[in-house]
Design an enzyme around this catalytic site. Structure first.
Site, mmCIF file in Angstrom:
data_model
loop_
_atom_site.group_PDB
_atom_site.id
_atom_site.type_symbol
_atom_site.label_atom_id
_atom_site.label_comp_id
_atom_site.label_asym_id
_atom_site.label_seq_id
_atom_site.Cartn_x
_atom_site.Cartn_y
_atom_site.Cartn_z
ATOM 1 N N ASP A 464 0.870 -1.167 0.000
ATOM 2 C CA ASP A 464 0.000 0.000 0.000
ATOM 3 C C ASP A 464 0.922 1.237 0.000
ATOM 4 O OD1 ASP A 464 -2.297 1.603 0.430
ATOM 5 O OD2 ASP A 464 -1.910 1.638 2.578
ATOM 6 N N LYS A 465 0.389 2.410 -0.308
ATOM 7 C CA LYS A 465 1.223 3.624 -0.305
ATOM 8 C C LYS A 465 1.055 4.425 0.983
ATOM 9 C CE LYS A 465 -0.106 7.444 -2.195
ATOM 10 N NZ LYS A 465 0.013 8.439 -1.101
ATOM 11 N N LYS A 630 -8.280 18.070 -13.057
ATOM 12 C CA LYS A 630 -6.975 18.184 -12.389
ATOM 13 C C LYS A 630 -6.695 19.604 -11.868
ATOM 14 C CE LYS A 630 -4.587 14.403 -14.741
ATOM 15 N NZ LYS A 630 -5.696 13.898 -15.541
ATOM 16 N N THR A 758 -2.623 1.379 -4.582
ATOM 17 C CA THR A 758 -3.109 2.453 -3.714
ATOM 18 C C THR A 758 -4.452 2.986 -4.183
ATOM 19 O OG1 THR A 758 -2.615 4.705 -2.956
ATOM 20 C CG2 THR A 758 -1.697 4.085 -5.059
ATOM 21 N N ASP A 760 -5.059 6.072 -3.923
ATOM 22 C CA ASP A 760 -4.801 7.499 -4.140
ATOM 23 C C ASP A 760 -4.803 7.871 -5.625
ATOM 24 O OD1 ASP A 760 -4.301 10.047 -3.230
ATOM 25 O OD2 ASP A 760 -2.823 9.353 -1.773
ATOM 26 N N ASP A 866 -1.461 -1.049 5.949
ATOM 27 C CA ASP A 866 -1.674 -0.598 7.327
ATOM 28 C C ASP A 866 -3.113 -0.191 7.603
ATOM 29 O OD1 ASP A 866 -1.132 2.924 7.431
ATOM 30 O OD2 ASP A 866 -1.542 1.696 5.683
ATOM 31 N N ASP A 870 -6.738 -2.567 3.309
ATOM 32 C CA ASP A 870 -5.704 -3.517 2.851
ATOM 33 C C ASP A 870 -5.956 -4.939 3.339
ATOM 34 O OD1 ASP A 870 -4.223 -1.364 1.695
ATOM 35 O OD2 ASP A 870 -3.481 -0.863 3.693
#
EC number: 7.6.2.1
Length: 1128
Positions: A464-465, A630, A758, A760, A866, A870
């Protein structure tokens, strides 16, 4: 060849979207989706476009796209052949599935009406709101554990052998010689499983027992999380976990909205803004929720955490009030309230909550080493059967030969040692203890004690990030104005510029001349650096979605209705909340240089200057950030000057076309990105009142349109986004966890491929991949363009295939499309990449990627994360590692191994994983050797004595041989190490060798078999040649030599001596010497005290061991192993 692939026209996008809509509308946890290929009625011509993976390419057949190459069957097997080649397994599985379905008939999930505060009005029964991570219950524990044990061939074989001893004709020795070891194995296993299961039960109980305030007619009542029902009104305080899926009715915040943290659900640490239902938020007091008659209509439970459809209806008003509900009115379970106190009505509980539906069930993980040993025991069983048949054949099939055959099978049953499982299980427990006792990785917990060796065989690490590689703490690092750049060490200059500029403006405002006239009469000169810095800082302080929040005073009452009264508006008490940590970092930085955001609501914003003056701005329009545009923008009116300004900030790719021509933007953004900074370009445009009014009327019209609303709004916005004045570029750093770069470097050198999965945004993920050196600076990055149809996926995969040695960045949506049509091809291409980054991944997608890697590569995978999002990935991987971090303990509790920081992964894998695998491989083969030696001796003995099926060693000698006499030295192999931990960390390449599985293979196993046959033959023939008068002397000589040989073989196998190994050797020898006095029925005590006994035993032992010592010495001299080169 790649450029000559014929590409035909692709079906229209509209048709594609129609079919996609049909596919997803049929979705839902209960519904069956149409087959993904049934949708492709027009896909025939697409099959004429082969996606070539290698020189041989794919044939243009329909089947090529609908089946994976690994799964293709060239011809159908029929009848008996089908049954033998796996059909029986298929039938058994189908029957079991059918029985399970009968026992656990799944309830159909339906939409529901939920009355506020009246759980008893629910039309149907809903699941309990309890979390359950246990594998078994009271009734299934014993059957489940026994099934898990006896599905291994080794244990099943011993069960059959032990049961055969109840038949008098087949009885060979005492019952305890067979049942004692088997009983011990089962007792150890059941105890270990029971402890693991009890720990899971305690963890679940802790979560289920959390207390919440429930609103009732008589006031507030405390209720356990597990007792919450659909329809209950639950109060959730700040920083408390939301216990179930709820509709947000009311908050203590004046604005009628609150922030929640969703990191446990989707991995994003951005705070999400949630809005209370306006009808209930307007009620004067909390108790009024019971005085109204209202209900919520909620859609059926679904997997999608990003959408919700429902309505709120209040019946007792005239006319009835109807309000539509969307995702912004919901509070999903496992999220955390970040501001104020909220009241919600429970709509889904337990298994029907979004978080549980996105979590897979825990499964029993079996290590690769156990599977390999299981294969070897099958090979040993075939050898056992062959040996028994040879014996009966040489006997001449005399009398009831089948009884003799079975007796031989039992006599040679020690070929497959029952102690193998005991030793390995105890070894695993020892490795777990060593990992937890390692002071270099404090706080590490081994939660699944059955797979420590898996840590030594990993090829893919999926991480994971947020919170795993990064700390999720943003720090403002750089401000670039084109001609001048400010870093962390020159922030004080910015502070003085802002102070000077603000005081100058203040003095202008207080003088009699209006500021505008002064400006217009002056000649148009280049602005001073001070005013440019001030403009940039002001733009950053105004263009965002951050809200300052003031905590209630420590002595406040804490009442949900009157919390605002007790707030302290001092600087120390202020915290910022926003949907992105980048935004907060920017606003905190403007505060540090003198321009402070002191208040914000939906219509206004207030800034405080270094001189203490308050600047008030009206917020006229806000354009939120979207992944398509964006960028985000805000139109504000300065209350003091009535000046209207349009501020905008966004990614450089989006902003470069909007701002006025300049020659530095692209270069500076590139420089910052290479430093691992997240860049934002800030620009502004001053509007006249007429321009704004014209824009406002067009924008309002666009917002009312029913069709293509988003497109029309964007078109109106773009009329403003022209020729904007470029103010500055900001650089923000997401701090990496400590020592992430060296750890990733270590893992890469160890031959482990790292994938980052991720939730994100794509830009953020790419940025972190570069700054953490997951993607090296020299490597190209291929960003997979968004694809929505099969044709687009095909073209994009072809484009990607032409790239060599470049990292892949792909979004979850594109991944979904590619996996639907080109699963095998995508995985094959991705596996060739040095690094892969998947962004915008849902929890279920993460788990799906792990499963795909396991299926296609047949290599060992490890997932590390974490957050609660996940958990599915961690449980799907061969080996799951959880980090205890800011995102809670969900991942660390569900994982097989729990660590404190990402840097501990290096030592866990390269030191402990490597040594656990090598030790277990050595231990497993040595235990097999121990059984093979005694079986060889039995075979020689039977051959010499006319193929009689009589045991060589009776009763206690056999039990003692497997336990007291040889167990301690053999088990002490778990302390052996070939290189020191420091050396293993310095040369991670040593780890790479293990993935080939050479420590335990048919080749190494065959070497041990040959050693066993040689030693067994020497020991038995030596004893038969050297004994003189009585047969009992043969037993004494051969058994003593056997025990000594085993002790010497342990010494031969050991690479690094440990004091406990020496103790074990002498302890075992002492036990044997002491027991000789009591073994009168087996040994002639008078004979074993004589000199001939001693020299005969010594001679046989030397002949059996000396050649092996010489061979080992020569091998180390002529062909030393890689680790010996490092230790010498």
């Amino acid at each position: 060849m790649a450029d000559q692939i014929p590409l035909y026209p692709v079906r229209s996008a509209a048709a594609a979207s129609r079919k996609r809509a049909a596919y997803y509308s049929a979705a839902g946890p209960g519904a069956e989706r149409p087959s993904r290929y049934q949708l492709e009625d027009e896909s025939a011509h697409l099959d004429e476009m082969p996606l070539m993976m290698s020189e041989e390419g794919f044939e243009n057949e329909e089947s090529d796209y609908h089946t994976l190459p690994r799964a293709r069957i060239t011809r159908r097997r029929r009848g008996l052949e089908w049954f033998v080649c796996g059909g029986w397994k298929f039938l058994c599985t189908s029957c079991c599935d059918w029985l399970i379905n009968i026992c656990q008939r799944k309830r159909e999930l339906r939409a529901r009406i939920v009355w506020l505060g009246h759980p008893e009005k629910c039309e149907e029964k809903h699941p309990r709101n309890s979390i359950k991570n246990q594998k078994y219950n009271v009734f299934t524990f014993i059957p489940g554990v026994l099934y898990e044990q006896f599905k291994f061939f080794l244990n099943l074989y011993f069960l059959v052998v032990s049961c055969s001893q109840f038949v008098p004709a087949l009885k060979i020795g005492y019952l305890y010689t067979y049942w004692a070891p088997l009983g011990f194995v089962l007792a150890v296993t059941i105890t270990r499983e029971a402890i693991d299961e009890f720990r899971r039960f305690q963890r679940d109980k802790e979560v289920n027992s959390q207390l919440y305030s429930k609103l009732t007619v008589r006031g507030k009542a405390q209720v356990k999380s597990s007792d919450i029902q659909v329809g209950d009104l639950i109060i959730v305080e700040k920083n408390q976990r939301v216990p179930s899926d709820m509709v947000f009715l009311r908050t203590s915040e004046k604005a009628g909205s609150c922030f929640i943290r969703t990191d446990q659900l989707d991995g994003e640490t951005d705070w999400k803004l949630k809005v209370a239902v306006s009808c209930t938020q307007r009620l004067p007091a909390l108790g009024d929720l019971f005085s109204i008659s209202a209900y919520v209509h909620a859609q059926k439970p679904q997997l999608d955490i990003h959408s919700f459809e429902g309505t709120f209806t209040r019946e007792d008003s005239d006319p009835p009030i109807h309000e539509s509900l969307s995702i912004e009115n919901t509070l999903w379970a496992s999220t955390i309230v970040a501001s104020g106190t909220v009241i919600g009505v429970v709509i889904y509980t337990g298994k029907e909550t979004r978080s549980v539906m996105n979590t897979s069930n825990p499964k029993n993980k079996v290590g690769l080493l156990d599977l390999e040993l299981n294969q070897l025991t099958k090979a040993l069983f075939l050898a056992l059967v062959a040996l028994s048949v040879v014996m009966v054949t040489l006997q001449g099939f005399v009398g009831p030969w089948y009884r003799s055959l079975f007796r031989f099978l039992l006599l040679f049953s020690y070929i497959i040692p029952i102690s193998l499982r005991v030793n390995l299980d105890m070894g695993k427990a020892a490795y777990g203890w060593m990992i937890m006792a390692d002071s270099s990785i404090p706080g590490t917990v081994v939660r699944t004690s059955t797979i420590p060796e898996e840590l030594g065989r990993l090829v893919y690490l999926l991480t994971d990030k947020t919170g795993t590689l990064t700390q999720n703490e943003m720090v403002f690092k750089r401000l670039h104005l084109g001609t001048v750049s400010y870093g962390t060490d020159t922030m004080d200059e910015i502070q003085s510029h802002v102070r000077d500029s603000c005081s100058q403006l203040h003095s202008q405002a207080t003088s009699s001349t209006p500021p505008r006239k002064a400006q217009s009469s002056a000649p148009k000169v280049r602005k001073s650096v001070s005013s440019r810095v001030h403009e940039a800082v002001k733009a950053i302080a105004l263009c965002h979605n951050v809200t300052p929040v003031y905590e209630p005073r420590a002595g406040g009452t804490g009442d949900t209705e009157h919390a605002e009264v007790d707030q302290d508006f001092s600087d120390e008490n202020r915290t910022y909340q926003a949907a992105s940590p980048d935004e907060v970092a920017l606003v905190q930085w403007t505060e540090s240089v003198g321009l402070t955001l002191v208040s914000r609501d939906l219509t206004s914003m207030q800034l405080r200057t270094p001189g203490g003056q308050i600047l008030t701005y009206s917020v006229l329009q806000t354009f939120p950030f979207t992944s398509e545009s964006k960028r985000m923008g805000v139109i504000v009116r300065d209350e003091s000057t009535a000046e209207i300004t349009f501020y905008m900030k966004g990614a450089d790719v989006a902003m470069s076309a909007i701002v006025q021509y300049n020659d530095w933007l692209e270069e500076e953004c590139g420089n910052m990105a290479r430093e691992g900074l997240r860049t934002l370009v800030v620009a502004k445009r001053t509007l006249t009142e007429e321009q704004y009014q014209d824009f406002e009327s067009r924008h309002a019209q666009a917002r009312l349109s029913v069709h293509d609303r988003a497109l029309k709004e964007a078109a109106v916005r773009e009329s403003l986004e022209r020729d904007m004045q470029l103010l500055c570029v900001t650089g923000v750093e997401d701090r990496l966890q400590a020592h992430v770069r060296p750890t990733l470097e270590l893992l890469r050198n160890a031959g482990i491929k790292i994938w980052m999965l991720t939730g994100d945004k794509l830009e953020t993920a790419t940025c972190i991949a570069k700054s953490s050196h997951l993607v090296s600076r020299t490597q190209d990055v291929h960003i997979f363009r968004p694809v929505t149809s099969r044709g687009e996926a095909h073209l994009e995969l072809n484009a990607f295939r032409r790239k060599h040695d470049c990292a892949l960045v792909i979004s979850g949506d594109s991944l979904e499309v590619c996996l639907r049509y080109y699963e095998h091809e995508l995985v094959e291409l991705a596996c060739q990449c040095p690094a892969v980054v998947c962004c915008r991944c849902s929890p279920t997608q993460k788990a799906h990627i792990v499963k795909l890697l396991r299926q296609h590569t047949h290599r060992r995978t490890c997932a590390i994360g974490d957050g609660g999002n996940d958990v599915s990935m961690i449980q799907a991987a061969d080996c799951g590692i959880g980090i205890e971090g800011k995102e809670g303990k969900a991942a660390s509790l569900a994982a097989d191994f729990s660590i404190q920081r990402f840097e501990h992964v290096g030592r866990l894998l390269v030191v402990h994983g490597r040594s656990s695998y090598k030790r277990s491989a050595a231990l497993g083969q040595f235990v097999m050797h121990r059984g093979l030696v005694i079986s060889t001796m039995q075979a020689v003995f039977s051959s010499v004595f006319y193929f009689a099926s009589v045991p060589l060693y009776q009763g206690f000698l056999m039990v003692g041989y497997a336990t007291v006499y040889t167990m301690f030295p053999v088990f002490s192999l778990v302390l052996d190490q070939d290189v020191k931990p420091e050396m293993a960390l310095l040369y991670p390449e040593l780890y790479k060798e293990l993935t080939k599985g050479r420590s335990l293979s048919f080749k190494t196993f065959l070497v041990w078999v040959l050693i066993s046959i040689y030693q067994g033959g020497i020991l038995m023939y030596g004893a038969l040649v050297l004994f003189e008068s009585e047969f009992v002397h043969v037993v004494a000589i051969s058994f003593t030599a056997l025990v000594l040989t085993e002790l010497l073989m342990v010494a031969l196998t050991v690479r690094t001596w440990h004091w406990l190994m020496v103790v074990a050797e002498f302890l075992s020898l002492g036990c044997y010497m002491a027991s000789l006095a009591f073994l009168n029925e087996y040994f002639d005590v008078a004979f074993i005290t004589t000199a001939p006994f001693v020299w005969k035993v010594s001679a046989i032992t030397v002949v059996s061991c000396l050649p092996l010592y010489l061979l080992k010495y020569l091998k180390r001299k002529l062909s030393p192993p890689s680790y010996s080169k490092l230790t010498s």
